[in-house]
Scaffold this active site. Structure first.
Site, PDB file in Angstrom:
ATOM      1  N   GLY A  45      -9.919   0.263   2.355  1.00 19.35           N
ATOM      2  CA  GLY A  45     -10.810  -0.023   1.237  1.00 19.35           C
ATOM      3  C   GLY A  45     -11.173  -1.484   1.073  1.00 19.35           C
ATOM      4  O   GLY A  45     -12.211  -1.815   0.499  1.00 19.35           O
ATOM      5  N   ASP A 101      -8.660  -3.491  -2.588  1.00 19.38           N
ATOM      6  CA  ASP A 101      -9.938  -3.203  -3.222  1.00 19.38           C
ATOM      7  C   ASP A 101      -9.789  -3.014  -4.727  1.00 19.38           C
ATOM      8  O   ASP A 101     -10.541  -3.561  -5.512  1.00 19.38           O
ATOM      9  CB  ASP A 101     -10.603  -1.963  -2.581  1.00 19.38           C
ATOM     10  CG  ASP A 101      -9.673  -0.758  -2.473  1.00 19.38           C
ATOM     11  OD1 ASP A 101      -8.509  -0.836  -2.917  1.00 19.38           O
ATOM     12  OD2 ASP A 101     -10.111   0.272  -1.934  1.00 19.38           O
ATOM     13  N   ASP A 104      -5.270   0.361  -9.518  1.00 17.00           N
ATOM     14  CA  ASP A 104      -5.424   1.531 -10.390  1.00 17.00           C
ATOM     15  C   ASP A 104      -4.091   1.780 -11.102  1.00 17.00           C
ATOM     16  O   ASP A 104      -3.776   1.103 -12.078  1.00 17.00           O
ATOM     17  CB  ASP A 104      -5.887   2.717  -9.538  1.00 17.00           C
ATOM     18  CG  ASP A 104      -6.192   3.970 -10.356  1.00 17.00           C
ATOM     19  OD1 ASP A 104      -6.325   3.862 -11.581  1.00 17.00           O
ATOM     20  OD2 ASP A 104      -6.299   5.056  -9.767  1.00 17.00           O
ATOM     21  N   VAL A 154     -15.045   5.062  -8.306  1.00 15.65           N
ATOM     22  CA  VAL A 154     -16.132   4.269  -7.736  1.00 15.65           C
ATOM     23  C   VAL A 154     -16.110   4.282  -6.210  1.00 15.65           C
ATOM     24  O   VAL A 154     -15.055   4.448  -5.595  1.00 15.65           O
ATOM     25  CB  VAL A 154     -16.077   2.808  -8.238  1.00 15.65           C
ATOM     26  CG1 VAL A 154     -16.423   2.742  -9.724  1.00 15.65           C
ATOM     27  CG2 VAL A 154     -14.709   2.174  -7.999  1.00 15.65           C
ATOM     28  N   ASP A 160     -14.229   4.294  -0.560  1.00 15.27           N
ATOM     29  CA  ASP A 160     -14.727   5.554   0.000  1.00 15.27           C
ATOM     30  C   ASP A 160     -14.532   6.742  -0.919  1.00 15.27           C
ATOM     31  O   ASP A 160     -13.739   6.713  -1.872  1.00 15.27           O
ATOM     32  CB  ASP A 160     -13.990   5.867   1.301  1.00 15.27           C
ATOM     33  CG  ASP A 160     -12.584   6.395   1.030  1.00 15.27           C
ATOM     34  OD1 ASP A 160     -11.834   5.714   0.304  1.00 15.27           O
ATOM     35  OD2 ASP A 160     -12.249   7.498   1.508  1.00 15.27           O
ATOM     36  N   ARG A 166     -18.392   3.854   2.362  1.00 19.11           N
ATOM     37  CA  ARG A 166     -17.827   2.500   2.488  1.00 19.11           C
ATOM     38  C   ARG A 166     -18.929   1.469   2.737  1.00 19.11           C
ATOM     39  O   ARG A 166     -18.810   0.318   2.349  1.00 19.11           O
ATOM     40  CB  ARG A 166     -16.820   2.438   3.641  1.00 19.11           C
ATOM     41  CG  ARG A 166     -15.543   3.220   3.393  1.00 19.11           C
ATOM     42  CD  ARG A 166     -14.438   2.748   4.319  1.00 19.11           C
ATOM     43  NE  ARG A 166     -13.373   3.748   4.444  1.00 19.11           N
ATOM     44  CZ  ARG A 166     -12.364   3.873   3.591  1.00 19.11           C
ATOM     45  NH1 ARG A 166     -12.293   3.088   2.541  1.00 19.11           N
ATOM     46  NH2 ARG A 166     -11.431   4.783   3.768  1.00 19.11           N
TER      47      ARG A 166
HETATM   48  P1  5GP Z   1      -2.985   2.694  -7.105  1.00 13.89           P
HETATM   49  O1  5GP Z   1      -1.845   2.739  -6.141  1.00 13.89           O
HETATM   50  O2  5GP Z   1      -3.118   1.376  -7.835  1.00 13.89           O
HETATM   51  O3  5GP Z   1      -3.013   3.866  -8.041  1.00 13.89           O
HETATM   52  O4  5GP Z   1      -4.274   2.940  -6.265  1.00 13.89           O
HETATM   53  C1  5GP Z   1      -4.830   2.003  -5.471  1.00 13.89           C
HETATM   54  C2  5GP Z   1      -5.590   2.667  -4.353  1.00 13.89           C
HETATM   55  O5  5GP Z   1      -6.195   3.900  -4.755  1.00 13.89           O
HETATM   56  C3  5GP Z   1      -6.722   1.768  -3.935  1.00 13.89           C
HETATM   57  O6  5GP Z   1      -6.298   0.963  -2.853  1.00 13.89           O
HETATM   58  C4  5GP Z   1      -7.811   2.739  -3.545  1.00 13.89           C
HETATM   59  O7  5GP Z   1      -7.684   3.002  -2.170  1.00 13.89           O
HETATM   60  C5  5GP Z   1      -7.517   4.001  -4.318  1.00 13.89           C
HETATM   61  N1  5GP Z   1      -8.393   4.128  -5.504  1.00 13.89           N
HETATM   62  C6  5GP Z   1      -8.037   4.006  -6.796  1.00 13.89           C
HETATM   63  N2  5GP Z   1      -9.095   4.160  -7.607  1.00 13.89           N
HETATM   64  C7  5GP Z   1     -10.157   4.366  -6.788  1.00 13.89           C
HETATM   65  C8  5GP Z   1     -11.556   4.575  -7.041  1.00 13.89           C
HETATM   66  O8  5GP Z   1     -12.069   4.601  -8.169  1.00 13.89           O
HETATM   67  N3  5GP Z   1     -12.343   4.743  -5.934  1.00 13.89           N
HETATM   68  C9  5GP Z   1     -11.845   4.730  -4.665  1.00 13.89           C
HETATM   69  N4  5GP Z   1     -12.715   4.915  -3.674  1.00 13.89           N
HETATM   70  N5  5GP Z   1     -10.534   4.518  -4.404  1.00 13.89           N
HETATM   71  C10 5GP Z   1      -9.700   4.343  -5.460  1.00 13.89           C
HETATM   72 MG    MG Z   2      -6.657   1.571  -0.834  1.00  9.38          MG
END
Ligand code: 5GP
Ligand code: MG
Length: 186
Positions: A45, A101, A104, A154, A160, A166
């Site tokens: 990402g 990227d 979350d 998003v 993606d 992407r």
């Molecule tokens: P976390 O571990 O913080 O929950 O998630 C981070 C990863 O989840 C990011 O590196 C990304 O790959 C994916 N991710 C989280 N939210 C989104 C989103 O809204 N869109 C996309 N495409 N990937 C997301």
């Molecule tokens: Mg990621």
């Protein structure tokens, strides 16, 4: 390609300006005579963000690319994310900047930062292009954040859905995809 983009959240020009600002903030944080900078970027990402960002940071740097799989297999949901490449030599004694990227829930960043720390870096900081406001626990912090966004799924500028979008130049919201539904596609 963009027929499923419901709305554009961030236009490419806006992203471009902010990436330049982030690069300046980062350059100001790491003096040229420091212990050496290693960027640890999380695939896939971050690829577009990474390419734009690093060319605007006028510092000698090494780049380590890592893959983090939140759900390595359908039947191993309980397994945490894993770093697949060993970057020990590029981390020990150096300033490490983790680039992703989007922040979350914070699980990915927490896992990567914990593993980077085990290799004895001089410092560890985190840079993300996007952060979903209020979702990560308080102890998972990013030092450099491009944009705080609402909790929507998003795509574009590297992000993606099912490995598509992407190369979409803006960051947009995909029609009919909830934030949770997209979680399988990392
Ligand atoms: P976390 O571990 O913080 O929950 O998630 C981070 C990863 O989840 C990011 O590196 C990304 O790959 C994916 N991710 C989280 N939210 C989104 C989103 O809204 N869109 C996309 N495409 N990937 C997301
Ligand atoms: Mg990621």
């Amino acid at each position: 390609m963009d027929d499923r983009i419901e709305r554009i959240l961030l236009r490419r020009e806006q992203i471009d300006r902010r990436v330049s600002e982030l690069a300046s903030e980062i350059a100001a944080t790491y003096p040229p005579d420091g212990p050496g900078l290693t960027i640890v970027a999380i695939l896939a990402g971050s690829i577009i963000f990474l390419a734009d960002l690093i060319r605007r940071i006028p510092r000698a740097m090494k780049i380590g690319l890592i893959t983090v799989s939140s759900y390595p297999g359908r039947s191993t949901m309980s397994q945490g994310p894993v770093i697949l490449q060993d970057l020990r030599g590029e981390i020990e004694g150096r300033d490490v900047l983790v680039v992703d990227d989007i922040l979350d829930t914070g699980r990915t960043i927490r896992c990567v930062v914990d593993q980077v720390r085990q290799f004895g870096p001089a410092s560890v900081r985190v840079c993300v292009l996007l952060r979903k406001a209020g979702k990560a626990p308080a102890d998972v912090r990013a030092d450099f954040v491009g944009f705080d966004i609402e909790d929507v799924f998003v795509v574009g500028y590297g992000l993606d859905y099912d490995d598509l979008y992407r190369n979409y130049p803006h960051i947009g919201v995909l029609a009919g995809v909830t934030s949770q539904a997209g979680e399988g596609s990392r």
